[in-house]
Design an enzyme around this catalytic site. Structure first.
Site, PDB file in Angstrom:
ATOM      1  N   GLU A 194       0.839  -1.210   0.000  1.00  0.00           N
ATOM      2  CA  GLU A 194       0.000   0.000   0.000  1.00  0.00           C
ATOM      3  C   GLU A 194       0.868   1.252   0.000  1.00  0.00           C
ATOM      4  O   GLU A 194       1.842   1.344   0.739  1.00  0.00           O
ATOM      5  CB  GLU A 194      -0.905  -0.016   1.234  1.00  0.00           C
ATOM      6  CG  GLU A 194      -2.330   0.368   0.939  1.00  0.00           C
ATOM      7  CD  GLU A 194      -3.021  -0.585  -0.032  1.00  0.00           C
ATOM      8  OE1 GLU A 194      -3.211  -0.175  -1.198  1.00  0.00           O
ATOM      9  OE2 GLU A 194      -3.371  -1.702   0.366  1.00  0.00           O
ATOM     10  N   HIS A 195       0.509   2.199  -0.851  1.00  0.00           N
ATOM     11  CA  HIS A 195       1.240   3.468  -1.012  1.00  0.00           C
ATOM     12  C   HIS A 195       2.682   3.227  -1.471  1.00  0.00           C
ATOM     13  O   HIS A 195       3.569   4.017  -1.191  1.00  0.00           O
ATOM     14  CB  HIS A 195       1.209   4.298   0.283  1.00  0.00           C
ATOM     15  CG  HIS A 195      -0.138   4.933   0.536  1.00  0.00           C
ATOM     16  ND1 HIS A 195      -0.397   6.264   0.314  1.00  0.00           N
ATOM     17  CD2 HIS A 195      -1.300   4.400   0.967  1.00  0.00           C
ATOM     18  CE1 HIS A 195      -1.667   6.522   0.623  1.00  0.00           C
ATOM     19  NE2 HIS A 195      -2.232   5.410   1.017  1.00  0.00           N
ATOM     20  N   THR A 196       2.877   2.121  -2.140  1.00  0.00           N
ATOM     21  CA  THR A 196       4.193   1.815  -2.705  1.00  0.00           C
ATOM     22  C   THR A 196       4.249   2.189  -4.183  1.00  0.00           C
ATOM     23  O   THR A 196       5.335   2.402  -4.719  1.00  0.00           O
ATOM     24  CB  THR A 196       4.497   0.315  -2.566  1.00  0.00           C
ATOM     25  OG1 THR A 196       3.329  -0.403  -2.950  1.00  0.00           O
ATOM     26  CG2 THR A 196       4.872  -0.043  -1.142  1.00  0.00           C
ATOM     27  N   ASP A 197       3.089   2.284  -4.820  1.00  0.00           N
ATOM     28  CA  ASP A 197       3.109   2.442  -6.295  1.00  0.00           C
ATOM     29  C   ASP A 197       3.757   3.762  -6.712  1.00  0.00           C
ATOM     30  O   ASP A 197       4.583   3.787  -7.617  1.00  0.00           O
ATOM     31  CB  ASP A 197       1.727   2.214  -6.939  1.00  0.00           C
ATOM     32  CG  ASP A 197       0.613   3.119  -6.452  1.00  0.00           C
ATOM     33  OD1 ASP A 197       0.838   3.919  -5.525  1.00  0.00           O
ATOM     34  OD2 ASP A 197      -0.498   3.016  -7.017  1.00  0.00           O
TER      35      ASP A 197
ATOM     36  N   SER B 241     -11.614   0.558  -6.266  1.00  0.00           N
ATOM     37  CA  SER B 241     -11.213   1.032  -7.580  1.00  0.00           C
ATOM     38  C   SER B 241     -12.335   0.984  -8.625  1.00  0.00           C
ATOM     39  O   SER B 241     -12.170   0.474  -9.731  1.00  0.00           O
ATOM     40  CB  SER B 241      -9.997   0.224  -8.060  1.00  0.00           C
ATOM     41  OG  SER B 241      -9.318   0.941  -9.029  1.00  0.00           O
TER      42      SER B 241
ATOM     43  N   SER C  66     -13.248   3.525 -10.137  1.00  0.00           N
ATOM     44  CA  SER C  66     -12.852   4.439 -11.210  1.00  0.00           C
ATOM     45  C   SER C  66     -12.041   3.704 -12.285  1.00  0.00           C
ATOM     46  O   SER C  66     -12.295   3.870 -13.479  1.00  0.00           O
ATOM     47  CB  SER C  66     -12.059   5.623 -10.644  1.00  0.00           C
ATOM     48  OG  SER C  66     -10.892   5.200  -9.983  1.00  0.00           O
TER      49      SER C  66
ATOM     50  N   ASP D 124      -4.028   0.556  -9.942  1.00  0.00           N
ATOM     51  CA  ASP D 124      -5.443   0.269 -10.192  1.00  0.00           C
ATOM     52  C   ASP D 124      -5.696  -0.080 -11.655  1.00  0.00           C
ATOM     53  O   ASP D 124      -6.429  -1.016 -11.986  1.00  0.00           O
ATOM     54  CB  ASP D 124      -6.306   1.486  -9.839  1.00  0.00           C
ATOM     55  CG  ASP D 124      -6.246   1.829  -8.361  1.00  0.00           C
ATOM     56  OD1 ASP D 124      -5.663   1.037  -7.596  1.00  0.00           O
ATOM     57  OD2 ASP D 124      -6.773   2.890  -7.993  1.00  0.00           O
TER      58      ASP D 124
END
Ligand code: ADP
Ligand code: MG
Length: 360
Positions: free
Chosen positions: A13-16, A104, A106, A150
């Site tokens: 998480e929050h690595t991308d 996700s 979206s 995503d």
């Protein structure tokens, strides 16, 4: 007619946006886009979920749409930016991915539409091309800073697999994730908590990571290895920045450890990594919420092998690995804990690793 899935992120998480690793899987909920060429000069978009709010724009003037219409129009804008001459189009959207829940919706929408248009107009763009195109849609047209995971999940996932996303190479590699064979279920708990400050907090975390990478003299936090972590932390000026960096660096390592276990067929053994990820998000990155932490505790208390928040945070969904006969017990435990805490009831459902965008 194409359908593209929502996703849960198993770990990472929050690595991308740090050029790192994530491990999403497509879920059975998705968005279906039905696209037809018309002889008009307009793009007309309707959504079953926005029944009273159709969007109509001239093909020649795709800029400036706001609200939900920015997502579909932004896809067509991205095709036009690539030099595609668009005809008049009639677009219908229908989705069963809950919006804003961290699943996700979206990307499901824009990837279903991009895959449909690519096929309908015979454009021949590859899946990686469509990842780039839909990533542009969200970042450059909608103005939602997303890291790319995503869109990769919605376009590249395979059934019974998770997708190892390497956000520097911008590549996705399927890794076996056969829950049935392992005798496990993946339970998703939607906490229904949506904290309003989430967008600002997301931007704050991104900025902190960029600042830390600058101070450490690396292109992105991906370049700090677990072995280098202590030395790197010693070079950072304040405790908050140190904790942000520790989350990202250890989270990348946890993704890779998870992949090793999955490749060795040890699905059940990933539980402690999920729990460590949750603790890191809660204590170091500070992106969970009381509803999230309460759900995780209840799930673990009810016998889950591991549980963590999934998605950008500040609410949203929690996932848990549970034995098949433990789903009801786990769900009841969450509802009990929610009643006790005075939270509105959560909803829970199991998910199966599904495939990325496909003809519907
Ligand atoms: P998430 O992707 O986690 O669900 P986002 O805020 O990124 O949350 O995306 C949600 C937005 O996507 C909605 O507010 C809406 O603008 C758009 N959206 C998603 N699904 C639909 C749909 N079926 N119809 C219309 N708009 C949708
Ligand atoms: Mg989204």
């Amino acid at each position: 007619m194409y359908r593209a899935p929502g996703r849960v992120n198993l770990i990472g998480e929050h690595t991308d946006y740090n050029d790192g690793f994530a491990l999403p899987l497509a879920i059975q909920q998705g968005c279906t886009a039905t696209v037809r060429v018309t002889d008009g000069v307009e793009i007309r978009v309707t959504s079953t979920q926005r029944a009273d709010d159709p969007v109509v724009v001239p093909v020649a003037e795709l800029g400036g749409v706001e609200g939900w219409g920015a997502y579909p129009v932004g896809v067509l804008w991205a095709f036009a930016e690539r030099g595609v001459q668009l005809p008049g189009l009639d677009v219908r959207l229908d989705s069963d991915v809950p919006g804003g829940a961290g699943l996700s919706s979206s990307a499901a929408l824009i990837c279903a539409l991009a895959a449909a248009v690519n096929d309908l107009l015979g454009l021949g763009l590859s899946r990686p091309d469509l990842v780039t195109l839909t990533h542009r849609t969200e970042n450059d047209y909608v103005g939602a800073p997303t890291g790319g995971m995503d869109q990769m999940a919605a376009l590249l996932c395979e059934a019974d697999h998770v997708l190892l996303c390497d956000m520097r190479a911008w590549s996705g590699t399927p890794v076996p994730f056969d829950l049935g064979a392992a005798g496990l279920e993946l339970l998703v708990v939607d906490t229904h908590a949506r904290h309003h400050h989430a967008d600002g907090e997301y931007a704050d975390r991104r900025a902190a990571c960029e600042k830390a990478a600058g101070l450490l003299g690396v292109a992105a936090l991906r370049d700090v290895s677990l072995d280098d972590l202590d030395a790197a932390l010693g070079r950072l000026p304040d405790d908050v920045l140190r904790r942000r960096v520790r989350h990202v660096v250890t989270e990348d390592a946890r993704v890779l450890s998870t992949v090793e276990l999955l490749r060795a067929g040890r699905l059940r053994d990933i539980g402690p990594l999920l729990n460590a990820s949750q603790a890191s998000m809660r204590d170091d990155y500070e992106i969970t919420a009381p509803e999230v932490d309460t759900a995780v505790e209840a799930l673990l208390g009810a016998g889950a092998h591991g549980a963590r928040m999934t998605g950008g945070g500040f609410g949203g969904c929690v996932i848990a690995l549970v034995p098949p006969n433990g789903v009801t017990r786990a769900t009841n435990a969450v509802q009990r804990a929610y009643r006790k805490a005075g939270f509105a009831p959560a909803s829970a459902f199991t998910v199966h690793p599904s495939s990325g965008a496909h003809p519907a």
